[in-house]
Every structure is written in C-alpha cells, then in structure tokens.
Design an enzyme around this catalytic site. Structure first.
Site, PDB file in Angstrom:
ATOM      1  CG  ASP A  99      -2.330   0.184   0.985  1.00  0.00           C
ATOM      2  OD1 ASP A  99      -2.565   1.265   0.635  1.00  0.00           O
ATOM      3  OD2 ASP A  99      -3.116  -0.569   1.072  1.00  0.00           O
ATOM      4  CG  ASP A 200      -4.971   5.087   1.248  1.00  0.00           C
ATOM      5  OD1 ASP A 200      -5.906   4.217   1.361  1.00  0.00           O
ATOM      6  OD2 ASP A 200      -5.047   5.723   1.952  1.00  0.00           O
ATOM      7  CD  GLU A 250      -9.160   3.850  -1.495  1.00  0.00           C
ATOM      8  OE1 GLU A 250     -10.112   3.443  -0.745  1.00  0.00           O
ATOM      9  OE2 GLU A 250      -8.579   4.641  -1.200  1.00  0.00           O
ATOM     10  CG  HIS A 318      -8.978  -2.676   3.944  1.00  0.00           C
ATOM     11  ND1 HIS A 318      -8.824  -2.515   2.535  1.00  0.00           N
ATOM     12  CD2 HIS A 318      -8.577  -1.293   4.453  1.00  0.00           C
ATOM     13  CE1 HIS A 318      -8.493  -1.116   2.312  1.00  0.00           C
ATOM     14  NE2 HIS A 318      -8.482  -0.473   3.349  1.00  0.00           N
ATOM     15  CG  ASP A 319     -11.803   0.784   3.347  1.00  0.00           C
ATOM     16  OD1 ASP A 319     -11.148   0.778   4.624  1.00  0.00           O
ATOM     17  OD2 ASP A 319     -11.126   1.371   2.603  1.00  0.00           O
TER      18      ASP A 319
HETATM   19  O1  ISL Z   1     -13.393   8.614  -1.487  1.00  0.00           O
HETATM   20  C1  ISL Z   1     -13.996   8.054  -0.542  1.00  0.00           C
HETATM   21  C2  ISL Z   1     -15.571   7.716  -0.538  1.00  0.00           C
HETATM   22  O2  ISL Z   1     -16.179   8.263  -1.918  1.00  0.00           O
HETATM   23  C3  ISL Z   1     -13.597   7.469   0.561  1.00  0.00           C
HETATM   24  O3  ISL Z   1     -14.057   6.357   0.829  1.00  0.00           O
HETATM   25  C4  ISL Z   1     -11.939   7.103   0.534  1.00  0.00           C
HETATM   26  O4  ISL Z   1     -11.322   6.927  -0.615  1.00  0.00           O
HETATM   27  C5  ISL Z   1     -11.521   5.755   1.448  1.00  0.00           C
HETATM   28  O5  ISL Z   1     -12.319   6.117   2.645  1.00  0.00           O
HETATM   29  C6  ISL Z   1     -10.160   5.797   1.499  1.00  0.00           C
HETATM   30  O6  ISL Z   1      -9.907   4.566   1.989  1.00  0.00           O
HETATM   31  C7  ISL Z   1      -8.641   4.531   2.290  1.00  0.00           C
HETATM   32  O7  ISL Z   1      -7.694   5.453   2.999  1.00  0.00           O
HETATM   33  C8  ISL Z   1      -8.022   5.480   4.378  1.00  0.00           C
HETATM   34  C9  ISL Z   1      -8.192   4.199   5.071  1.00  0.00           C
HETATM   35  O8  ISL Z   1      -8.840   4.559   6.341  1.00  0.00           O
HETATM   36  C10 ISL Z   1      -8.854   3.175   4.449  1.00  0.00           C
HETATM   37  O9  ISL Z   1      -8.951   1.995   5.086  1.00  0.00           O
HETATM   38  C11 ISL Z   1      -8.203   3.088   2.932  1.00  0.00           C
HETATM   39  O10 ISL Z   1      -8.873   2.067   2.231  1.00  0.00           O
HETATM   40  C12 ISL Z   1      -7.425   6.661   4.940  1.00  0.00           C
HETATM   41  O11 ISL Z   1      -5.914   6.188   4.661  1.00  0.00           O
END
Ligand code: ISL
Ligand code: CA
Length: 539
Positions: A99, A200, A250, A318-319
């Site tokens: 990541d 990320d 992402e 994981h989200d």
């Molecule tokens: O853009 C979003 C929704 O439209 C957000 O969801 C965002 O892109 C997402 O939450 C990002 O997640 C990532 O970064 C976070 C972390 O907590 C997550 O686990 C990770 O996947 C902060 O680093």
C-alpha cells in the site's frame, strides 16, 4: 499484450496483515505469518498479493497513519522479514504489492512534529495549515470519518486539514520538496523488489481552494480528482515507469468516462478500484446491496473502458462489510454465483482474505467489539441522535468495515488457527463451521469453487485480453460473453429471484457447448435458476 502487461491475465489477493496469521503468539497477524501461509495462496492459484500497510504507525487507522515510511511496525516484523517475504513470494511466482499511503501521514511522523513547531519550520509547508482564530474552522469541509476536516492548533493560531482522522494530517502536494521525498521513498521500496503499489486515496491529493464551500449533496468534491492533480499523477507515473510496476489506484471521483485517461495506454496507472458500486438499500441496520444499482455501476465501468482502460474487479475489501452478509444470502451456491458475477468481467479480479470461504459479518453484541475510529464515531453519532445502545450497535455493525477485519478462519481449532494467544480482534464465532481446513476437504465448497474459477480464468486469454459483450437481462442477472480468436465463453450468474431467460440467439449459439464450470449439479442453459450460475464454452 506485452509481458509487461502480465496482470491482464492474473488474479490478485488482498491480505489484511493484522488479521491474516499470527506467527509469534502476540495475537496480531504479522509478516512471518504471511510467509507461513504462502503455500495456501499457491494452492489457491493467485498471481499477486496486495498487503495493507505494515509501515511504522501509531495505529489510529490500522496502519493508514504512517509515522515512518521506511520502517516496519515492530508488531508486523522487520525489514528483513519483508525482504524474506518478497524473496519467498518470488520463488513461488507470486508478485507483491504494498500500500502506498501518500495523501497524509500520521501526526507522529517527524515531518508533522517539525511542522507543528513553528510557521517558519521548513516542514510546516509539507502540510495544509491555514491561519485561523479557532472560533470557526477555515471552511465547512467535513472529513470522511465525520465532523470538521480542520483541527485547530492554538500555539500556531492555525488549523490544519485532515480529510480522515485528525491524527492523519493531509500532505501539501504543492510543496516540491515534500513530493521529492515521497518519490525517493517509493524508490526505496521498489529497490527492495516490490512489484507494485495499491495507491491509497490517491485521487484526494489535490484540493480545491479553501474558499469553495462543501455542498451537502456532493460532500467530497473539493478533494476528489480536483483539477491540478494531473501534474502529480504524471510525476508519480515517471517513478512507476522506471520500474514497470503494477499500480492499482483507489481513485474515487474519477468517473468511469474519465477512467480510460487514467488506466489506458499512457495513463497514470494500470487500473482503478472504483468505489461507486457500493450501492445499498434498506433501513439502517438491515441494509443490503441494491442489486440493480450495483450492476448498473459495474456495467457502466465495463462499457466505458471497453476499448481503452482496464478495471480492477472486487466485491470485498478491508473497508466494507462482508459480501456474504451485505448481499443478503450466505448460501454457498449463492456465493459461488456472486463470484461468477464479477470474476470474469474485463479486468483484474481481486479476492479479499476470507471471501473465498464465505466469511460473514461479526454478530456484534457490545460496543467494545468495535475497533475502527470510524465505527466508534458513528456509534456515538447514533447515540447522540437518540438511539438506544442496541439500536446504534445494530446500525453500525451492519455496515462497519470492522466486519472484514476479524481474523482469517483457517480451521475449527482455537481462535480459528489464527493465533494461540488472545486475538487482537474477536474471531467470528462461525469459524467452527466456516474455515479453510473444512472447505479444503469438500469438493463442493466455495473455496474449491474459487480454485476452479481461478484456474479457468488463467486457462484462456479470452478471460483476460479477450473482448467482452454484456448481454442485457433482468437487473441482477450478470450475463456476458468473453471472446478471443481461440475461444468464446458465456457466463451467466443469476443473483435474482427469477429464472434467467436468455435471448434465443445466445441459446442457439451455446446450446451445444460444454459447461466448463457451474455453481451446482443441475446446470442447464435454458433455465438458470435463482442463485445459480454457469460458464459455457462454445462448441
Ligand atoms: O472517497 C471515498 C468515498 O467516496 C473514501 O471512501 C476514501 O477514498 C476511502 O475511505 C479511502 O480509504 C483508504 O484510505 C483511508 C483508510 O482508512 C482506508 O482503510 C483506505 O482504504 C485513509 O488512509
Ligand atoms: Ca504476531
């Protein structure tokens, strides 16, 4: 396809290191634990793994708050362990992605510690501080985790921006010295032999002017794919290109229409995890995936990247809560059908640890079982809005990302074989019946099905670089053809409660074909029943 595009015929597997395998009896998954489970991944057939952050971190957001980019969090092991992991993976033909978290650091990162000292500290400009008297924040922007995106610092009479937790201050990408340090850090990891990065929150690195207010109907647009990001993505690409590594972004806010510019030939990255398909319906606490809306998003991304561009395909990470729960059906045949519905679309499929054995949401009964900053904040929020504790627990528990972070269920033994100590997070009690060891013994299990599906995916380039033809049907019925010069396949995955009625031309074309995989015994092209699916190769 050049060999540099190996990922087009590959399958990825996401590892949440904290919950994969504990090797030293402290209840926390670690790098040596991953090494000890590599044969499982070989057996499964995956080509590469993406591992969530293992960098040094105070762990406010499970590793997404990094305090040293070039050190490993001791709980996870050492840099030597990482080197050994990479070598062991390469020896088994598995590539390794880490990541890359560069939208923000931890507030304990030395850069931020310096930045807090004074306005003229050279590191002050590495972050996004704005003069402020502390009475009201500089603007009304909210963070993804709730509340204002600004934190006031009395000694500086300034506030800094954090679009996640306040312990995750956003980096200032306009600062050239900061960017140069990030690129240097990336080279450090690439020189160790990593094969790529999952980027990320990468679409958030550029922000709108502070004067632009947040609008309730489009809350995040001031930091999602904002104009000006092109320069930074181009610079990042230069680093990636030097090493020909795989990059998965992402990138929320990059629309499906715009995606080909990001992921096509000459694009910044190889593929995007779109976050749009996460469409839910139903009352708080009993939400399910809104199938028609979900399918619309996925089909749109397929169509918009038909000629140019590439998709990252996934149903879990994981989200998000577990698919077996949030799709409202944990019957193994339904879960096989769900696998069929996304795995062979055009793109690179990912499996999130535990998805392949049908892991489910955790049955929360008290607030202490939550771990995430976000879950705790949401719980407090529901209480503040007048809910009693049980109701708040149910609402947060249904959709919480904590659900996906419970330990991997390896066996029916103590703590599911994850650890012999007290696990850092509760093991889902269904481990006694839902685990790798028992599914490995069962030819009809979800795990066995995933193995067959992966092997089929890799057996024909029709499923990789082949064309895709989406066939219109009932919403929630995934029907498509994958075709190249050597073979044609029809994939039918019925997630609805109605039988699939295929167009006559399709039936004619495939009737004499061979069923190469099906979710159950009674597969029949003329009657694909609810919660079942099949793949036919044209005769
Ligand atoms: O853009 C979003 C929704 O439209 C957000 O969801 C965002 O892109 C997402 O939450 C990002 O997640 C990532 O970064 C976070 C972390 O907590 C997550 O686990 C990770 O996947 C902060 O680093
Ligand atoms: Ca451990």
């Amino acid at each position: 396809m050049s060999t540099q595009e190996w990922w087009k015929n590959s399958v990825g597997y996401q590892i949440y290191p904290r919950s994969f395998q504990d090797s030293n009896g402290d209840g926390i998954g670690d790098i040596r634990g991953i090494i000890s489970r590599l044969d499982y991944l070989v057996e499964l057939g995956v080509d590469f793994i993406w591992i969530n952050p293992v960098y040094k971190s105070p762990n406010v957001d499970n590793g997404y708050d990094i305090s040293d980019y070039e050190a490993i969090q001791p709980e996870y092991g050492t840099l030597d362990d990482v080197k050994e992991l990479i070598a062991a993976c390469h020896q088994k033909n598995i590539k390794v992605l880490f990541d890359l978290v560069v939208n923000h650091t931890s507030n304990l990162h030395p850069w931020f510690v310096e930045a807090m000292k004074s306005k003229d500290n050279p590191y002050h400009d590495y972050y996004l501080f704005v003069d402020n008297d502390g009475t009201t924040p500089p603007n009304n922007w909210e963070s993804f985790f709730g509340n204002s995106a600004w934190e006031y610092v009395p000694q500086l009479q300034q506030s800094y921006l954090h679009i996640f937790a306040k312990e995750q201050p956003d980096l200032n990408w306009k600062n050239k010295a900061m960017r140069a340090e990030i690129y240097q850090m990336m080279l450090f990891w690439l020189d160790l032999g990593l094969d790529g990065f999952r980027l990320d929150a990468i679409s958030h690195i550029q922000k709108a002017d502070w004067a632009v207010p947040m609008v309730k109907t489009d809350k995040w647009r001031n930091f999602m794919n904002v104009a000006g990001i092109e320069q930074y993505m181009t610079e990042l690409k230069q680093v990636f290109d030097e090493y020909h590594v795989l990059t998965v972004g992402e990138a929320s806010g990059v629309s499906s229409k715009k995606a080909p510019e990001w992921t096509g030939d000459g694009g910044y990255i190889n593929m995007i995890f779109e976050l749009e398909h996460n469409q839910k319906t139903g009352k708080n606490g009993s939400e399910v995936i809104d199938l028609p809306a979900y399918q619309d998003v996925i089909y749109r991304w397929q169509r918009d990247q038909l000629k140019e561009g590439w998709n990252a395909l996934y149903i879990e990470n994981h989200d998000n809560p577990r698919a077996a729960t949030i799709f409202g059906n944990d019957n193994p045949e339904y879960l096989k059908t769900l696998a069929l519905s996304y795995f062979l679309l055009r793109g690179t499929p990912f499996i999130y640890q535990g998805q392949e054995i049908g892991m489910t949401n955790f049955p929360y009964s008290k607030v202490e079982q939550f771990d995430g900053v976000d879950a705790k904040m949401q719980y407090a929020d529901w209480l503040a809005k007048g809910d009693d504790e049980l109701t708040a627990l149910k609402k947060v528990g249904r959709v919480s990302r904590d659900n996906s972070r419970t330990p991997m269920q390896w066996s029916g033994e103590t703590n599911a074989g994850f650890t012999n100590a007290t696990p850092w997070m509760n093991v889902n009690p269904d481990y006694t019946t839902r685990n790798v060891a028992s599914e490995e013994q069962d030819a009809a299990s979800l795990l066995s099905f995933y193995k067959q599906l992966i092997s089929l995916k890799k057996s024909s380039a029709a499923f990789g670089t082949g064309t895709i033809k989406l066939i219109t049907s009932e919403p929630g019925q995934f029907v498509f053809e994958r075709v190249n010069e050597d073979a044609s396949y029809l994939v039918v995955a019925n997630l609805t409660t109605l039988d699939v009625e295929l167009p006559a031309a399709i039936v004619n074309n495939y009737q004499t074909g061979k069923i190469v995989l099906s979710t159950g015994a009674a597969a029949d092209i003329t009657k694909v029943k609810p919660g079942t699916g099949l793949i036919i190769q044209k005769g």
